[in-house]
Each structure stands twice: as C-alpha cells, then as structure tokens.
Design an enzyme around this catalytic site. Structure first.
Site, PDB file in Angstrom:
ATOM      1  CG  ASP A 170     -28.015  14.186  18.493  1.00  0.00           C
ATOM      2  OD1 ASP A 170     -28.814  14.635  19.341  1.00  0.00           O
ATOM      3  OD2 ASP A 170     -26.804  14.435  18.487  1.00  0.00           O
ATOM      4  CG  ASP A 394     -20.080  17.230  24.265  1.00  0.00           C
ATOM      5  OD1 ASP A 394     -20.854  16.356  24.669  1.00  0.00           O
ATOM      6  OD2 ASP A 394     -20.004  18.359  24.792  1.00  0.00           O
TER       7      ASP A 394
END
Ligand code: BGC
Length: 456
Positions: A170, A394
């Site tokens: 990311d 997550d």
C-alpha cells in the site's frame, strides 16, 4: 554491499517474448546460453516458485487447523508479516524471523515468504495498520528494521532457502492516489510524499535485501480496483521506478510486483469482460467498473507487468497475486452473466466480487478463499500466493486499546457509510472484528464456507 549479476542476459527476441508473456518453449530457439548466463542462472531463478517447496508457517497452520474444517487448508504456505521491529526477534508467543527460517529448514522447504511492512508513517490513508514508526523515523527503519533482517537473511545457514519478499504493501500506491488534491487524499499521505520517506525506505529495502543472492523482491502494486485506470497505472509505474532507483537501489533489485495483497479483488471475472457492451454501452461505464481499464487481477497484473518492462524494469519480472480471500464462492456466486436490461444489471448480476464497492478493503462480508497457492499458473504470473494469512483480521470494528500502533479505521465498522475512497458506500465489513493481524475466527469460517474453488 556489492551488487551481483542478477539476471540472465536475454536476447532481444527472448526479452520481447517475455515482455509479451510468451512461454520459454516458444522462445527457446532464440536463446543461446553462454557461460555467463549459466552462472547467473545458478545464482537466481527467473521464477523462484517454479519447482519450489514453500514453507508452511506452523503458527498460522495451528490456528487454521483448530477451526472446524480448517485442517483441509492448514498445510498451505502463507506469508509471514514482519510488521514491527519486535517481530524480527519474536517473543514467547510469536516465532521470530530466525525461528521461521530454522523451521523452514526442518521442514525441508526451500522457499520462505516474508512481508516487509514497517515503513515510517505506515498506512497513511487508513488507520487500522498504522505502524510503530513516525513519519520521520527513516533512520530507525533502515538501522533497526531492514539491516537486522538483512543480517539474518545473509546467514550462510539459510543459503538454500529462496526468500521471497513482498515489499511494503500500500505504500507507493498511496503516494500516487492519496497524497495530492484528490478527493480521498489524506494529510498523512501528503506528509509522506513531501518527506520522501516511503521512496527512501522502499529503495533501501530493495537495495539491501536485493543484494543477497537468494532473496527475491516483489514490490507491492495495489490492485486493479485501485490503480487500474490508465491515469493511475502510468504514474504508479513511474513511482515504482522512482523508489526502485532511490537509496542505492536499481531496477535489477526488483524481481516483480505483488498485486491484491490483503485485498479481495477477483482473480478473473468469468461472466463479463471489459470490452463487452450492453445495448451499445461499454461495461466500463457501469457503476461497478467506473471507467476502469481492468475488471480483475490477472488482466491487471499482466498489463502492469508489460508496462513496467516497457518503462525499464527487467524483462523477466513476474507477478504474484494474493488469492487468499478473493474466491467469492458460496450460495451468492452468480452462475452466469447478468441480464442485458442495462449495463449495471449486466455487470452487477454477473460479477463474482460481491463487495458493495471495489474500494472496500476491511474484513469483507461474503468473501471466500480463492485459488490455492500455485507456481506459474499463467503467463507472466510467478505464483498465486496467500499473502494475507486467511483468518487474520484487517482491522478492528471498534476502537481497541493496544501497544501495536494499530488505530481504528471506520472502514472496519459495518455501520460506517464511507468516504470518497470507496465512493461513499457502506464499508461491507464484518462486525466484532479484532485488531489487524489478530485471529478472527468468524471470518475464517466464512472464508472456508465461501471458498472457490470449494474446499473439499
Ligand atoms: C497488520 C499486521 C499483520 C498483517 C497480516 C496487517 O494488516 O497490520 O499486523 O501482521 O496484517 O495479518
């Protein structure tokens, strides 16, 4: 550290064939091996997964096997996340890096998969995985995180292990799409773009780890639902190249790219293609596709690969696709295309990715395990991998005090109605989730139930 001869010299024809994803057999006639190429090939494989026996993390395996039905998949190889400095050393309850490598040797494995994940100012567009290092702590990243990892990797004891790294999920995608004036941009990402510490850190990791002959670096490249638009993909490849030529790194330190890491995007959408039209309207105009050039990860990965090669990355780079949680099987999986009453009906009725919006990323309701890990499954794809170990959360669905630097991101709250990064849609997250990385039994159960291919 000295750099090494990493790649076989390619003939122009072989390089072109590789860039186009043509297999070795069809280009063999053009390649004349020399002494030089033979030596280099002995040092580094083109695709480290080919013929490899990957390490099975016994800690993940035990958690999976403890769930009803979980033993059917508990022997699958998953990545180990070095998600903080303390993870290198390990603790009484968590095996450290050396212990993982030692266990791999005991298993007779020859490939170990590690996620490098501790950049300064980590996870700048979300809060669930904010890390331990502040935005300016690049020196600590280099000296206390990357250097100790490199020291362990270099131990001659581990020379028989191919070590595959996914480098910093990311990070660079956030610099491309969330660090300027875009509607979803964040102040934290602007800070990281301005101080350059993502590029410096990634470059340092690529250079330092890439100098070790048995190490393979795959740079994280988001997923199609993030970077698939031409207006994002070109700038992303430029950004990857910038980082890969910072802090001493060169493009030769990059063995490939990893896509869909910890995400849920479908490997392939079997019931519609980006080139389909409905009553004269292209599916690119559907709400779901929203003008994207890609509708799934395999096509995205292959296109990314070709573009990266054309912009200077090595001709033999390969793609890893995280298929841990993108199976989308179960009762709600469409059996065929949607109706042609409108382009939205067609896409929504046929798509296997059942998310509310492709920008949703936290503990997605309805998800299932995807393809089991596999080597060289398609042209240009080095492997399907399970990068995010299935069953690990997550992020938490409500704030939870912790000493891991983990924040609370509303995208993990099922009641949240969204932000510009997910088109202001509900989060689609499961409720009652623990902190990022912690075991989430209910999610594991759902992944197993909705696995595709099904788990038998
Ligand atoms: C978390 C890490 C964890 C990883 C794998 C990330 O989202 O921040 O702590 O190790 O997921 O589950």
């Amino acid at each position: 550290m000295t750099s090494r001869p990493r790649r076989r010299a390619l003939t122009a024809a072989a390089a072109l064939a590789l860039a186009l994803g043509i297999t070795a057999t069809s280009q063999a006639s053009g390649a004349v091996p020399t002494e030089d190429t033979a030596t280099a090939a002995a040092v580094q494989a083109d695709n480290p997964y080919e013929g490899a026996k990957p390490y099975v993390n016994p800690d993940w395996s035990a958690r999976a096997a403890a769930e009803p039905g979980g033993s059917a998949i508990a022997d699958q190889p998953t990545f180990v996340w070095m998600d903080r400095i303390a993870a290198i050393e390990g603790s009484a309850s968590a095996r450290g890096l050396r212990a993982h490598l030692d266990t791999a040797l005991e298993q007779g494995a020859d490939l170990v998969q590690i996620v490098i994940y501790d950049l300064p100012g980590r996870d700048c567009a979300a809060l669930a995985s904010n890390g331990e290092l502040g935005p300016t702590e690049i020196d600590r990243y280099e000296n206390e995180y990357i250097d100790p990892i490199a020291e362990i990797y270099q131990d001659p004891k581990y020379a028989s292990l191919k070590i595959v790294n996914i480098v910093e999920p990311d990070s660079l995608p956030n610099i491309v799409t969330n660090a300027d004036q875009q509607p979803g941009a964040t102040e934290a990402c602007r800070v990281m773009k301005a101080n350059g510490n993502y590029e410096k850190g990634v470059g340092y990791a690529l250079h330092t780890l890439g100098a070790i002959p048995n190490v393979y670096n795959y740079l994280d490249a988001g997923h199609h639902g993030w970077l698939g638009w031409d207006s994002n993909l070109g700038p992303s490849v430029d950004e990857f190249k910038k980082a890969a030529t910072t802090s001493g790194a060169t493009v030769a330190d990059v063995d490939g790219f990893a896509v869909n890491t910890a995400n849920y995007s479908a490997l392939t959408e079997p019931h519609f293609k980006v080139t389909d039209t409905v009553n004269g309207t292209t599916v690119r105009q559907s709400k779901w596709v929203d003008w994207n050039q890609y509708v799934d990860e395999e096509s995205y990965g292959q296109a990314l690969r070709a573009l990266a090669v054309s912009r200077g990355f090595a001709a033999d780079i390969g793609i890893l696709i995280d298929t841990g949680r993108n199976g989308w099987g179960g009762a709600d999986r469409p059996a065929g295309p949607g109706p042609t009453t409108s382009v939205d009906d067609y896409v929504n009725g046929g798509r296997i990715d059942r998310r509310i919006h492709p920008g949703n990323w936290c503990n997605q309701s309805g998800a299932g395990l995807g393809e089991r890990p596999a080597a060289a499954p398609a042209a240009g794809i080095d492997a399907y991998v399970w990068a995010k170990p299935p069953g690990e959360s997550d992020g938490s669905s409500k704030p939870i005090d912790n000493d891991e630097g983990k924040g609370f991101d509303e995208m993990c709250d099922p009641a949240y109605q969204g932000n510009p990064r997910n088109g202001n849609n509900p989060s689609g997250a499961l409720g009652d989730s623990p902190l990022a990385g912690h075991w989430f039994s209910a999610q594991f159960q759902q992944l197993l139930q909705n696995a595709y291919p099904p788990v038998s």
